[in-house]
Scaffold this active site. Sequence first.
Site, mmCIF file in Angstrom:
data_model
loop_
_atom_site.group_PDB
_atom_site.id
_atom_site.type_symbol
_atom_site.label_atom_id
_atom_site.label_comp_id
_atom_site.label_asym_id
_atom_site.label_seq_id
_atom_site.Cartn_x
_atom_site.Cartn_y
_atom_site.Cartn_z
ATOM 1 N N MET A 30 1.044 -0.862 -0.615
ATOM 2 C CA MET A 30 0.209 0.078 -0.002
ATOM 3 C C MET A 30 0.778 1.158 0.312
ATOM 4 S SD MET A 30 -3.117 -1.353 2.302
ATOM 5 C CE MET A 30 -2.987 -1.037 3.880
ATOM 6 N N GLY A 31 2.197 1.298 -0.274
ATOM 7 C CA GLY A 31 3.265 2.803 -0.407
ATOM 8 C C GLY A 31 3.190 2.940 0.387
ATOM 9 N N LEU A 33 6.774 2.958 1.445
ATOM 10 C CA LEU A 33 7.704 2.102 1.537
ATOM 11 C C LEU A 33 8.980 2.641 2.884
ATOM 12 C CD1 LEU A 33 8.176 0.758 -2.279
ATOM 13 C CD2 LEU A 33 6.559 0.425 -0.380
ATOM 14 N N GLY A 36 10.892 -2.939 5.594
ATOM 15 C CA GLY A 36 10.851 -4.564 5.212
ATOM 16 C C GLY A 36 9.903 -3.996 3.990
ATOM 17 N N HIS A 37 9.305 -3.754 3.493
ATOM 18 C CA HIS A 37 9.122 -3.537 2.211
ATOM 19 C C HIS A 37 9.869 -4.111 1.394
ATOM 20 C CE1 HIS A 37 6.070 -1.033 3.611
ATOM 21 N NE2 HIS A 37 4.815 -1.569 3.253
ATOM 22 N N GLN A 154 -2.214 -11.882 8.093
ATOM 23 C CA GLN A 154 -2.532 -12.148 6.990
ATOM 24 C C GLN A 154 -1.885 -13.398 6.027
ATOM 25 O OE1 GLN A 154 -2.295 -7.684 4.348
ATOM 26 N NE2 GLN A 154 0.144 -8.275 4.671
HETATM 27 O O1 PAF Z 1 -0.026 -5.455 3.451
HETATM 28 C C1 PAF Z 1 -1.006 -4.739 2.954
HETATM 29 O O2 PAF Z 1 0.330 -3.818 2.671
HETATM 30 C C2 PAF Z 1 -2.506 -4.773 2.499
HETATM 31 O O3 PAF Z 1 -2.517 -5.704 3.559
HETATM 32 C C3 PAF Z 1 -2.039 -5.590 0.949
HETATM 33 C C4 PAF Z 1 -1.271 -7.023 1.223
HETATM 34 C C5 PAF Z 1 -0.782 -5.259 -0.444
HETATM 35 C C6 PAF Z 1 -3.405 -5.498 0.920
HETATM 36 O O4 PAF Z 1 -3.494 -4.251 0.383
#
Ligand code: PAF
Length: 283
Positions: A30-31, A33, A36-37, A154
């Site tokens: 979801m940006g 960043l 971790g991303h 998740q």
């Molecule tokens: O973890 C996230 O950033 C969000 O839940 C995801 C997996 C991109 C779904 O919108």
Amino acid sequence: MRIVRTVADVRAAVREARSQGASVGLVPTMGALHDGHLSLIRQARADNDLVVMSLFVNPTQFGPTEDLASYPRDEARDAQLAADAGTDILFAPPVEEVYPSGFATTIHVAGITDVLDGAHRGSHHFDGVATVVTKLFQMVGPDAAYFGQKDAQQVLVIRRLARDLDMPVRIVACPIVREPDGLAMSSRNVYLDAAARQQATALNRALDAAETTVRSGETGADAVIAAARTVLTGAGIEPEYLELRSAEDLAELDRVDGQALLAVAARVGAARLIDNRILEATP
Ligand code: PAF
């Protein structure tokens, strides 16, 4: 790195790479960043020929009182970071591309979404996540998709939906990335002021205390949770939840036996933070 905004364009780019035999890794984000991303992108880069990162602040996973409007957005910054970390294609669709007028389908993963964040944020949250991730898989068609273990529930929800719907995608969970003082990296850490930022380090310290308890041979859920709770209370944090559950299916546990997930959520200052630790009893 190319930026594409439509399903047709991302499909065309993936089709072209696949025609040359490329494997495809997807990093859904979801940006906003952070490192971790970037660790997810680097793992996807190491594993695949083509790396696609999606950037989409998914409205359906936010509740009416949550932070959709204030969620940090800076596409130019994210694009630079994504490119530097090895992304080939940034897929950044507008909301209408993902949810066109008349959109009427929801993916609901039953059971494991009833507890922890599902219980506290409401069922819309994981329905929104499951629906958008299913759509992203359909749009991109990746061989592998990369998610952070910080969002442990998740990851389980996405593994379950991929398995149940026979999606030909490998779900890769990457380790939690922490700040030097132990705070788990999160896009929501920007909401913390200096005092709350310091207070928030108690989450990781609480998980450490629980792990030390298990290592000392005390594996009962009450003792493990009490050790973590003492640290949180000492820092003035009342957790929304602090629960010991099976790391496989989130069933409640009365002791650490095999792999257990200790999961915590708490409001700290202006942020709602989550963190977790996999605990394992040594035989
Ligand atoms: O973890 C996230 O950033 C969000 O839940 C995801 C997996 C991109 C779904 O919108």
